[in-house]
Scaffold this active site. Structure first.
Site, PDB file in Angstrom:
ATOM      1  N   GLU A 202       0.821  -1.211   0.000  1.00  0.00           N
ATOM      2  CA  GLU A 202       0.000   0.000   0.000  1.00  0.00           C
ATOM      3  C   GLU A 202       0.856   1.264   0.000  1.00  0.00           C
ATOM      4  O   GLU A 202       0.555   2.243  -0.677  1.00  0.00           O
ATOM      5  CB  GLU A 202      -0.960  -0.010   1.190  1.00  0.00           C
ATOM      6  CG  GLU A 202      -1.974  -1.142   1.168  1.00  0.00           C
ATOM      7  CD  GLU A 202      -2.782  -1.185  -0.118  1.00  0.00           C
ATOM      8  OE1 GLU A 202      -3.121  -0.113  -0.661  1.00  0.00           O
ATOM      9  OE2 GLU A 202      -3.051  -2.300  -0.600  1.00  0.00           O
TER      10      GLU A 202
ATOM     11  N   HIS B 131       2.091   2.155  -3.453  1.00  0.00           N
ATOM     12  CA  HIS B 131       1.146   2.923  -4.282  1.00  0.00           C
ATOM     13  C   HIS B 131       1.345   4.419  -4.063  1.00  0.00           C
ATOM     14  O   HIS B 131       1.316   5.213  -5.010  1.00  0.00           O
ATOM     15  CB  HIS B 131      -0.295   2.549  -3.931  1.00  0.00           C
ATOM     16  CG  HIS B 131      -0.774   1.277  -4.552  1.00  0.00           C
ATOM     17  ND1 HIS B 131      -0.723   1.029  -5.911  1.00  0.00           N
ATOM     18  CD2 HIS B 131      -1.355   0.179  -3.991  1.00  0.00           C
ATOM     19  CE1 HIS B 131      -1.243  -0.170  -6.164  1.00  0.00           C
ATOM     20  NE2 HIS B 131      -1.626  -0.700  -5.019  1.00  0.00           N
TER      21      HIS B 131
END
Length: 268
Positions: free
Chosen positions: A141, A144
């Site tokens: 995550e 990203h």
């Protein structure tokens, strides 16, 4: 012709000047040019506002940070990963990082632009995640955000709108309403990324995990758990936006010879 050339030249200029790379490649070689037409500052501000709203809504429902032990675990993992982001971006360790936990059965987690991380308790408890597996999710995550995939999505939408505007002017069809705000919402809140973005986040996330001293082999067990949750009908937002398939596990296995020495170095 003049009315067409002006926006066309603007569009071409934007396309060429907007191509850049937000990160270094690291050991996994995750570097490429990206179309970046909107500023990171703008998107970071939008992300901070969206994150604050999400926290407020969760708090009002009595669902924010109610599991102290789990919150401590995810924050500890984040604290070890955050300094390692400097390998990919020198500025990232200085971001205004924030990690919170929402009590929910959802299998979900995300990191908004600027380092705003949210985990859902269902992801950890239902899949019985180890700290190594939490680190795989966390690294993915954060990747990203490091690669600014949301910013790239919004920029692509902006480029598409420019192209549509040129086409409508050329054909005399009139102007259309901009969808950039909607695109920004999708990129920040819906957090659904393309398959190439997911693959890129896997690569960067695996290296972040290893450099932080967590076993990157946990990537295999994590996505096997994800696949089982999906096949049993237990998947929700995380699975819908993060496709889990055999190619993902194969990529992780192929990268293990590259990242395992980084992990082993931390053990020494």
């Amino acid at each position: 012709m003049k009315t067409f050339l002006t926006p066309a030249l603007v569009a071409v200029t934007l396309l060429f000047t907007g191509c850049a790379s937000t990160t270094e490649g690291g050991s996994v070689g995750a570097s490429r040019s990206q179309l970046l037409l909107v500023s990171s500052a703008e998107l970071d501000q939008m992300a901070a506002q969206s994150y604050a709203k999400l926290k407020a809504e969760a708090s009002a429902k009595g669902a924010l940070n109610t599991n102290a032990a789990m919150l401590a675990r995810v924050r500890a993992v984040a604290a070890r990963i955050q300094p390692q982001t400097a390998v990919f971006r020198a500025d990232a360790p200085r971001w205004q990082w924030e990690v919170n936990l929402i009590t929910s059965d959802q299998l979900n987690a995300f990191c908004m632009p600027g380092g705003k991380i949210m985990f859902y308790t269902g992801l950890v408890s239902r899949l019985n995640l180890s700290d190594d597996e939490i680190a795989i999710v966390m690294g993915h995550e954060i990747a990203h955000a490091l690669r600014e995939h949301s910013r790239e999505q919004v920029s692509q939408a902006a480029a598409a709108q420019t192209a549509i505007g040129i086409g409508t002017q050329l054909l005399g069809l009139g102007g259309g309403t901009s969808q950039i705000t909607e695109a920004a919402y999708e990129a920040l809140v819906a957090t659904r990324f393309s398959r190439s973005h997911e693959s890129e986040a896997d690569r960067i996330g695996l290296e972040l995990t290893a450099r932080a001293g967590y076993n990157p082999q946990a990537g295999v067990s994590l996505w096997q758990k994800m696949a089982s949750a999906g096949s049993s009908g237990g998947g929700t937002d995380f699975l819908s936006s993060h496709p889990s398939d055999s190619s993902r596990v194969q990529q992780i296995q192929a990268l293990l010879p590259t990242v395992m020495p980084l992990y082993q170095a931390t053990r020494r």
